[in-house]
Design a protein around this motif. Structure first.
Motif, PDB file in Angstrom:
ATOM      1  N   ALA A 238       0.839  -1.193   0.000  1.00  6.03           N
ATOM      2  CA  ALA A 238       0.000   0.000   0.000  1.00  6.03           C
ATOM      3  C   ALA A 238       0.875   1.244   0.000  1.00  6.03           C
ATOM      4  O   ALA A 238       1.995   1.241   0.518  1.00  6.03           O
ATOM      5  N   VAL A 239       0.340   2.301  -0.596  1.00  4.51           N
ATOM      6  CA  VAL A 239       0.963   3.624  -0.569  1.00  4.51           C
ATOM      7  C   VAL A 239       0.015   4.557   0.160  1.00  4.51           C
ATOM      8  O   VAL A 239      -1.195   4.569  -0.126  1.00  4.51           O
ATOM      9  N   MET A 240       0.547   5.339   1.109  1.00  3.99           N
ATOM     10  CA  MET A 240      -0.263   6.313   1.835  1.00  3.99           C
ATOM     11  C   MET A 240       0.318   7.698   1.572  1.00  3.99           C
ATOM     12  O   MET A 240       1.490   7.973   1.872  1.00  3.99           O
ATOM     13  N   ILE A 241      -0.505   8.566   0.996  1.00  2.00           N
ATOM     14  CA  ILE A 241      -0.047   9.882   0.554  1.00  2.00           C
ATOM     15  C   ILE A 241      -0.795  10.973   1.304  1.00  2.00           C
ATOM     16  O   ILE A 241      -2.036  10.991   1.320  1.00  2.00           O
ATOM     17  N   GLY A 242      -0.050  11.892   1.923  1.00  6.09           N
ATOM     18  CA  GLY A 242      -0.696  13.010   2.590  1.00  6.09           C
ATOM     19  C   GLY A 242       0.072  13.517   3.791  1.00  6.09           C
ATOM     20  O   GLY A 242       1.066  12.929   4.218  1.00  6.09           O
ATOM     21  N   GLU A 243      -0.400  14.617   4.323  1.00  5.18           N
ATOM     22  CA  GLU A 243       0.118  15.201   5.551  1.00  5.18           C
ATOM     23  C   GLU A 243      -1.065  15.484   6.467  1.00  5.18           C
ATOM     24  O   GLU A 243      -2.202  15.536   6.023  1.00  5.18           O
ATOM     25  N   GLY A 244      -0.778  15.680   7.734  1.00  2.34           N
ATOM     26  CA  GLY A 244      -1.864  16.000   8.656  1.00  2.34           C
ATOM     27  C   GLY A 244      -1.467  15.802  10.093  1.00  2.34           C
ATOM     28  O   GLY A 244      -0.367  15.307  10.398  1.00  2.34           O
ATOM     29  N   PRO A 245      -2.350  16.176  11.015  1.00  2.00           N
ATOM     30  CA  PRO A 245      -2.022  16.162  12.442  1.00  2.00           C
ATOM     31  C   PRO A 245      -1.743  14.787  13.028  1.00  2.00           C
ATOM     32  O   PRO A 245      -1.085  14.676  14.059  1.00  2.00           O
ATOM     33  N   ASP A 246      -2.232  13.716  12.372  1.00  2.00           N
ATOM     34  CA  ASP A 246      -2.048  12.368  12.925  1.00  2.00           C
ATOM     35  C   ASP A 246      -1.003  11.554  12.158  1.00  2.00           C
ATOM     36  O   ASP A 246      -0.932  10.335  12.313  1.00  2.00           O
ATOM     37  N   ARG A 247      -0.174  12.216  11.364  1.00  2.00           N
ATOM     38  CA  ARG A 247       0.801  11.475  10.555  1.00  2.00           C
ATOM     39  C   ARG A 247       1.784  10.696  11.427  1.00  2.00           C
ATOM     40  O   ARG A 247       2.135   9.557  11.108  1.00  2.00           O
ATOM     41  N   ASP A 248       2.238  11.290  12.531  1.00  2.00           N
ATOM     42  CA  ASP A 248       3.178  10.588  13.416  1.00  2.00           C
ATOM     43  C   ASP A 248       2.536   9.341  14.024  1.00  2.00           C
ATOM     44  O   ASP A 248       3.184   8.296  14.166  1.00  2.00           O
ATOM     45  N   ASP A 249       1.249   9.455  14.392  1.00  2.00           N
ATOM     46  CA  ASP A 249       0.545   8.300  14.952  1.00  2.00           C
ATOM     47  C   ASP A 249       0.402   7.192  13.909  1.00  2.00           C
ATOM     48  O   ASP A 249       0.510   5.991  14.237  1.00  2.00           O
ATOM     49  N   ILE A 250       0.153   7.577  12.667  1.00  2.00           N
ATOM     50  CA  ILE A 250       0.044   6.594  11.587  1.00  2.00           C
ATOM     51  C   ILE A 250       1.395   5.903  11.369  1.00  2.00           C
ATOM     52  O   ILE A 250       1.470   4.680  11.195  1.00  2.00           O
ATOM     53  N   HIS A 251       2.463   6.693  11.411  1.00  2.00           N
ATOM     54  CA  HIS A 251       3.800   6.129  11.244  1.00  2.00           C
ATOM     55  C   HIS A 251       4.102   5.118  12.357  1.00  2.00           C
ATOM     56  O   HIS A 251       4.651   4.033  12.107  1.00  2.00           O
ATOM     57  N   ALA A 252       3.714   5.481  13.588  1.00  2.00           N
ATOM     58  CA  ALA A 252       3.932   4.574  14.724  1.00  2.00           C
ATOM     59  C   ALA A 252       3.099   3.304  14.583  1.00  2.00           C
ATOM     60  O   ALA A 252       3.559   2.198  14.910  1.00  2.00           O
ATOM     61  N   MET A 253       1.883   3.436  14.056  1.00  2.00           N
ATOM     62  CA  MET A 253       1.004   2.290  13.888  1.00  2.00           C
ATOM     63  C   MET A 253       1.569   1.311  12.854  1.00  2.00           C
ATOM     64  O   MET A 253       1.440   0.084  12.988  1.00  2.00           O
ATOM     65  N   ILE A 254       2.204   1.839  11.819  1.00  2.00           N
ATOM     66  CA  ILE A 254       2.829   0.988  10.802  1.00  2.00           C
ATOM     67  C   ILE A 254       3.909   0.115  11.445  1.00  2.00           C
ATOM     68  O   ILE A 254       4.013  -1.089  11.176  1.00  2.00           O
ATOM     69  N   LYS A 255       4.697   0.710  12.332  1.00  2.00           N
ATOM     70  CA  LYS A 255       5.748  -0.040  13.019  1.00  2.00           C
ATOM     71  C   LYS A 255       5.165  -1.066  13.984  1.00  2.00           C
ATOM     72  O   LYS A 255       5.618  -2.211  14.043  1.00  2.00           O
ATOM     73  N   GLU A 256       4.142  -0.639  14.735  1.00  2.00           N
ATOM     74  CA  GLU A 256       3.535  -1.536  15.724  1.00  2.00           C
ATOM     75  C   GLU A 256       2.966  -2.791  15.068  1.00  2.00           C
ATOM     76  O   GLU A 256       2.995  -3.883  15.646  1.00  2.00           O
ATOM     77  N   ARG A 257       2.458  -2.656  13.873  1.00  2.00           N
ATOM     78  CA  ARG A 257       1.826  -3.783  13.180  1.00  2.00           C
ATOM     79  C   ARG A 257       2.765  -4.464  12.185  1.00  2.00           C
ATOM     80  O   ARG A 257       2.328  -5.282  11.373  1.00  2.00           O
ATOM     81  N   ASN A 258       4.030  -4.074  12.247  1.00  2.00           N
ATOM     82  CA  ASN A 258       5.056  -4.705  11.423  1.00  2.00           C
ATOM     83  C   ASN A 258       4.714  -4.619   9.931  1.00  2.00           C
ATOM     84  O   ASN A 258       4.825  -5.598   9.184  1.00  2.00           O
ATOM     85  N   LEU A 259       4.330  -3.404   9.521  1.00  2.00           N
ATOM     86  CA  LEU A 259       3.948  -3.186   8.129  1.00  2.00           C
ATOM     87  C   LEU A 259       4.969  -2.333   7.374  1.00  2.00           C
ATOM     88  O   LEU A 259       4.663  -1.809   6.290  1.00  2.00           O
TER      89      LEU A 259
END
Length: 380
Positions: A238-259
């Motif tokens: 998957a590709v995720m494109i964008g900026e926003g207030p929750d980008r850091d949380d999304i980045h952390a979630m990718i790591k937490e789920r080993n994605l």
């Protein structure tokens, strides 16, 4: 009412990004081409990259220019100084029409537009919520405060312009039947945006494009990807494109789920370029008004997974039964279908010719211009 009379039009919005910026840009360009003088007042700050490039390209077409001034996202003391600055900016620009977009833009356009006089008289004041404060729960503390403010500001409004019937109905349910004129005018696309986009040879399976906010559901997509990977789709991408207030949380979630090896994060870019990066677009929003990205994806004939929220069913029309609720179980099942039976999935999309007939920039800009002239006539 002379609709050929040149107008001086000023748009006010807080965050120059996303669908609101796209909407304002399209209106500004269309009306400038017709000989009207157009300007924009927006926040001084914004995510670097594509949105700022859009503004740079737009400014040469606007005879009233683009003016940047600080506008905070939340309500606070700084709003007073911002309002004073915006009042002076509006007065200097001498508009016939002030059009506020989003909650903050709507406040400044109507409140500041109500306390100035120019050689044109007081400007006509229009407001397009674009979701904005309407996303709040009517029973919540914030919702009660914001909806009361909306009721007060309605007295300073010459026309409410909603981008979807859903938005108009939400306004009536949460704030009340408008006492000022109102109308629904759908967002529209340009002729060349209805040309198909072909995915690249190395395209990913799925694409998320939009503001990185939990309201838009990027976390739902990550959870669905995680489930599909656990089922055996180890190479899912998957590709995720964008900026926003929750980008850091999304980045952390990718790591937490080993994605990390499955998901690529990219900065904002033009939608039609983004569409070539994946085979299926995913729009898992929890709330929307009339999202451009849904229109753009369908116009480009890209298969799309979208949720049954906001004005999205109005876009899908007869195909609206294929929409899903913003739920990870349903999203996982729909993404599985896109992977396993792509031809069946594509066949469920809305009719392309119907879409093209109902959602055009020309139709949108003409109806908005008529609203401007009627509001200006009422002002006189």
């Amino acid at each position: 009412m002379n609709q050929s009379e040149p107008l001086r039009i000023v748009h006010i919005l807080r965050a120059p990004m996303g669908g609101v910026l796209r909407h304002v840009r399209d209106l500004a360009l269309a009306h400038a081409k017709l000989g009207h003088s157009v300007g924009i007042i927006c926040d001084a700050s914004g995510p670097a990259g594509y949105n700022e490039t859009l503004l740079e390209r737009l400014e040469p077409h606007l005879s009233l220019g683009i003016t940047r001034t600080a506008m905070s996202r939340s309500v606070g003391p700084s709003d007073i100084s911002s309002a004073m600055k915006i009042r002076n900016l509006i007065k200097d620009l001498r508009p016939d029409v002030v059009h506020g977009h989003g909650a903050k833009g709507g406040v400044y356009a109507r409140a500041c537009g109500s306390i100035i006089r120019t050689d044109h008289g007081r400007p006509a004041r229009l407001y397009s919520p674009h979701g904005g404060s309407l996303h709040f729960d009517a029973s919540s503390k914030n919702g009660k405060v914001y909806f009361q403010i909306e009721k007060v500001l309605e007295r300073m409004t010459d026309c409410l312009c909603f981008v979807a019937e859903f938005e108009a109905n939400t306004y009536r349910q949460k704030i009340g039947t408008p006492k000022c004129p109102s109308r629904v005018i759908y967002n529209g696309l340009a002729e060349d945006e209805f040309e198909p986009v072909t995915p690249a040879d190395n395209a990913a399976d799925f694409l998320f494009i939009g503001e990185m906010r939990m309201l838009k559901g990027p976390d739902l997509m990550l959870r669905a990807l995680s489930r599909l990977k656990a089922e055996g789709a180890q190479e899912i991408s998957a590709v995720m494109i964008g900026e926003g207030p929750d980008r850091d949380d999304i980045h952390a979630m990718i790591k937490e789920r080993n994605l990390q090896t499955n998901v690529t994060l990219r900065p904002p870019m033009p939608a039609r370029i983004a569409f070539s990066l994946a085979r299926t677009v995913v729009m898992p929003s929890r709330a929307e008004a009339m999202p451009y990205i849904v229109l753009e994806a369908l116009a480009a004939q890209r298969p799309l997974i979208a949720t049954n929220v906001g004005g999205i069913p109005e876009i899908f029309g007869k195909a609206k039964d294929f929409l899903i609720e913003p739920d990870v179980d349903r999203l996982t099942a729909r993404m599985r279908l896109a992977l396993e039976n792509p031809e069946d999935f594509k066949s469920r999309m809305p009719d392309h010719d119907t879409l093209k007939a109902e959602f055009s920039i020309d139709t949108m800009s003409n109806w908005v211009l008529e609203a401007y002239h009627k509001a200006k006539s009422r002002r006189k």
